[in-house]
Design a protein around this motif. Structure first.
Motif, mmCIF file in Angstrom:
data_model
loop_
_atom_site.group_PDB
_atom_site.id
_atom_site.type_symbol
_atom_site.label_atom_id
_atom_site.label_comp_id
_atom_site.label_asym_id
_atom_site.label_seq_id
_atom_site.Cartn_x
_atom_site.Cartn_y
_atom_site.Cartn_z
ATOM 1 N N VAL A 95 55.571 51.140 34.475
ATOM 2 C CA VAL A 95 56.316 50.373 35.481
ATOM 3 C C VAL A 95 57.021 51.352 36.405
ATOM 4 C CG1 VAL A 95 58.065 48.612 35.916
ATOM 5 C CG2 VAL A 95 56.692 48.511 33.810
ATOM 6 N N GLY A 96 56.937 51.126 37.699
ATOM 7 C CA GLY A 96 57.594 51.998 38.665
ATOM 8 C C GLY A 96 59.101 51.985 38.501
ATOM 9 N N THR A 97 59.709 53.154 38.612
ATOM 10 C CA THR A 97 61.157 53.276 38.439
ATOM 11 C C THR A 97 61.915 52.460 39.479
ATOM 12 O OG1 THR A 97 60.780 55.529 37.652
ATOM 13 C CG2 THR A 97 63.040 54.926 38.202
ATOM 14 N N LEU A 98 61.437 52.454 40.711
ATOM 15 C CA LEU A 98 62.111 51.698 41.769
ATOM 16 C C LEU A 98 62.034 50.197 41.501
ATOM 17 C CD1 LEU A 98 60.781 53.874 44.705
ATOM 18 C CD2 LEU A 98 63.192 53.671 44.036
ATOM 19 N N GLU A 99 60.924 49.739 40.945
ATOM 20 C CA GLU A 99 60.798 48.322 40.593
ATOM 21 C C GLU A 99 61.784 47.949 39.494
ATOM 22 O OE1 GLU A 99 57.518 45.074 38.902
ATOM 23 O OE2 GLU A 99 56.884 47.120 39.403
ATOM 24 N N ILE A 100 61.959 48.842 38.530
ATOM 25 C CA ILE A 100 62.921 48.584 37.452
ATOM 26 C C ILE A 100 64.337 48.467 38.022
ATOM 27 C CG2 ILE A 100 63.923 49.467 35.305
ATOM 28 C CD1 ILE A 100 61.256 51.035 34.927
ATOM 29 N N MET A 101 64.676 49.370 38.960
ATOM 30 C CA MET A 101 65.996 49.335 39.589
ATOM 31 C C MET A 101 66.216 48.030 40.349
ATOM 32 S SD MET A 101 66.349 53.214 41.044
ATOM 33 C CE MET A 101 66.820 54.578 39.977
ATOM 34 N N ALA A 102 65.176 47.594 41.056
ATOM 35 C CA ALA A 102 65.276 46.349 41.819
ATOM 36 C C ALA A 102 65.433 45.154 40.882
ATOM 37 C CB ALA A 102 64.055 46.183 42.714
ATOM 38 N N PHE A 103 64.700 45.160 39.786
ATOM 39 C CA PHE A 103 64.796 44.076 38.806
ATOM 40 C C PHE A 103 66.218 43.941 38.276
ATOM 41 C CE2 PHE A 103 64.769 42.390 34.530
ATOM 42 C CZ PHE A 103 63.922 41.292 34.612
ATOM 43 N N ALA A 104 66.870 45.072 38.048
ATOM 44 C CA ALA A 104 68.207 45.073 37.468
ATOM 45 C C ALA A 104 69.234 44.369 38.349
ATOM 46 C CB ALA A 104 68.655 46.507 37.183
ATOM 47 N N VAL A 105 68.986 44.292 39.650
ATOM 48 C CA VAL A 105 69.982 43.710 40.569
ATOM 49 C C VAL A 105 69.494 42.431 41.244
ATOM 50 C CG1 VAL A 105 70.981 45.978 41.033
ATOM 51 C CG2 VAL A 105 69.217 45.078 42.572
ATOM 52 N N VAL A 112 53.638 50.658 24.108
ATOM 53 C CA VAL A 112 54.750 51.457 24.621
ATOM 54 C C VAL A 112 54.791 51.276 26.135
ATOM 55 C CG1 VAL A 112 55.782 53.744 24.824
ATOM 56 C CG2 VAL A 112 54.449 53.164 22.786
ATOM 57 N N ALA A 113 55.977 50.994 26.653
ATOM 58 C CA ALA A 113 56.183 50.885 28.098
ATOM 59 C C ALA A 113 57.033 52.053 28.562
ATOM 60 C CB ALA A 113 56.868 49.563 28.446
ATOM 61 N N VAL A 114 56.717 52.586 29.737
ATOM 62 C CA VAL A 114 57.435 53.763 30.228
ATOM 63 C C VAL A 114 57.655 53.655 31.735
ATOM 64 C CG1 VAL A 114 55.317 55.115 30.570
ATOM 65 C CG2 VAL A 114 57.493 56.294 30.183
ATOM 66 N N SER A 115 58.799 54.154 32.173
ATOM 67 C CA SER A 115 59.083 54.264 33.608
ATOM 68 C C SER A 115 58.247 55.408 34.154
ATOM 69 C CB SER A 115 60.574 54.525 33.817
ATOM 70 O OG SER A 115 60.854 54.749 35.171
ATOM 71 N N ILE A 116 57.380 55.133 35.139
ATOM 72 C CA ILE A 116 56.375 56.088 35.575
ATOM 73 C C ILE A 116 56.797 56.928 36.781
ATOM 74 C CG2 ILE A 116 55.175 54.513 37.140
ATOM 75 C CD1 ILE A 116 53.519 56.941 34.631
ATOM 76 N N GLY A 117 57.931 56.580 37.405
ATOM 77 C CA GLY A 117 58.393 57.351 38.554
ATOM 78 C C GLY A 117 58.470 56.495 39.800
ATOM 79 N N PRO A 118 59.006 57.091 40.866
ATOM 80 C CA PRO A 118 59.460 58.476 41.003
ATOM 81 C C PRO A 118 60.772 58.738 40.242
ATOM 82 C CG PRO A 118 60.028 57.249 42.960
ATOM 83 C CD PRO A 118 59.211 56.327 42.111
ATOM 84 N N GLY A 119 61.167 60.009 40.250
ATOM 85 C CA GLY A 119 62.387 60.381 39.559
ATOM 86 C C GLY A 119 62.381 61.857 39.229
ATOM 87 N N SER A 120 63.124 62.219 38.215
ATOM 88 C CA SER A 120 63.203 63.606 37.762
ATOM 89 C C SER A 120 61.834 64.076 37.284
ATOM 90 C CB SER A 120 64.212 63.716 36.613
ATOM 91 O OG SER A 120 63.994 64.870 35.842
ATOM 92 N N TYR A 121 61.349 65.189 37.831
ATOM 93 C CA TYR A 121 60.042 65.699 37.422
ATOM 94 C C TYR A 121 59.978 65.926 35.914
ATOM 95 C CZ TYR A 121 59.309 66.682 42.410
ATOM 96 O OH TYR A 121 59.173 66.576 43.763
ATOM 97 N N THR A 122 60.978 66.629 35.385
ATOM 98 C CA THR A 122 60.992 66.918 33.955
ATOM 99 C C THR A 122 61.132 65.639 33.141
ATOM 100 O OG1 THR A 122 61.978 69.097 34.353
ATOM 101 C CG2 THR A 122 62.147 68.203 32.123
ATOM 102 N N GLY A 123 62.030 64.762 33.557
ATOM 103 C CA GLY A 123 62.239 63.513 32.845
ATOM 104 C C GLY A 123 60.987 62.661 32.782
ATOM 105 N N LEU A 124 60.275 62.568 33.890
ATOM 106 C CA LEU A 124 59.044 61.774 33.918
ATOM 107 C C LEU A 124 58.002 62.346 32.969
ATOM 108 C CD1 LEU A 124 58.704 61.058 37.750
ATOM 109 C CD2 LEU A 124 59.465 59.474 35.967
ATOM 110 N N ARG A 125 57.876 63.666 32.962
ATOM 111 C CA ARG A 125 56.904 64.295 32.071
ATOM 112 C C ARG A 125 57.273 64.073 30.603
ATOM 113 N NH1 ARG A 125 53.261 67.914 34.195
ATOM 114 N NH2 ARG A 125 53.501 68.412 36.402
#
Length: 226
Positions: free
Chosen positions: A94-104, A61-74
């Motif tokens: 995987v860091g959320t910011l890295e995922i965003m960067a990958f997308a663009v 299982v892969a998960v976006s680890i943050g940063p981001g919404s506190y509740t969403g991350l939990r």
């Protein structure tokens, strides 16, 4: 063949998908951040059924680890850990910011700055080159008209993520380019697969969300440091 469940609940829109070495399944979305907790497990069950799998077929299982919404991350990490513990399979973070960067990354000529709205005039951000090598580590900052001035003076930056509206209002620089592309679990999947193949796994017992700053708990009227 590997089968990885990908979970991204870090922002207003949550998403899940399945991926293997050949393709990524249809991605399911939840647009309401308040519904992420109730939606997630139902979406995972639907996703497996639609693609002819059982939960025991998962190999990670892969998960976006943050940063981001506190509740969403939990919510996302709790679900990911629960599945990994139950099936005795590895967790990939995987860091959320890295995922965003990958997308663009295909839109960028030089640097990419992923930006997450952190309320008021604050953001979380990180800067990457077009190969997704981290140039400035994830951190939080208050936006003003001098934000990113030193980096922008050296060349173009492609800004992406749900915090760019704040930046567009504050930054007036020809080297600042803004992308409307929104990342989701399918982008997470493309980062997670090579990590699975290299066995780059997170510690199930000790992995926590990457919050980047303290958060306030109204119920207890305290600041909680993570």
């Amino acid at each position: 063949m590997s089968l990885i469940l990908n979970i991204d609940t870090a922002s207003n829109t949550a998403s899940v998908c399945l991926a293997n070495e050949i393709d990524v399944s249809q991605t399911l979305f939840s647009e309401n951040r308040q519904d992420h907790a109730s939606w997630l497990h139902t979406a995972i069950a639907e996703l497996l059924k639609k693609n002819g799998y059982k939960i025991n077929d998962l190999q990670a299982v892969a998960v976006s680890i943050g940063p981001g919404s506190y509740t969403g991350l939990r919510v996302g990490l709790a679900a990911a850990k629960g599945i990994c513990y139950a099936l005795n399979i590895p967790l990939i973070t995987v860091g959320t910011l890295e995922i965003m960067a990958f997308a663009v990354k295909e839109e960028a000529d030089e640097l990419i700055c992923a930006v997450i709205d952190a309320r008021r005039m604050e953001i979380y951000s990180a800067i990457y080159d077009i190969n997704l090598e981290e140039k400035i580590a994830p951190g939080s900052m208050i936006i003003n008209d001098k934000s990113f001035a030193s980096v922008l003076s050296s060349g173009k930056i492609l800004f992406c993520g749900n915090g760019i509206t704040k930046l567009q209002a504050a930054i007036s620089n020809n080297n600042a380019i803004f992308s409307s592309t929104v990342s989701n679990a399918s982008h997470l999947a493309q980062i997670a697969l090579p990590r699975f193949q290299k066995k780059t796994f997170a510690d199930l017992a000790y992995t926590e969300p990457l919050y980047l700053k303290e958060f306030y708990s109204p119920a207890h009227k305290t600041w909680v440091k993570n």
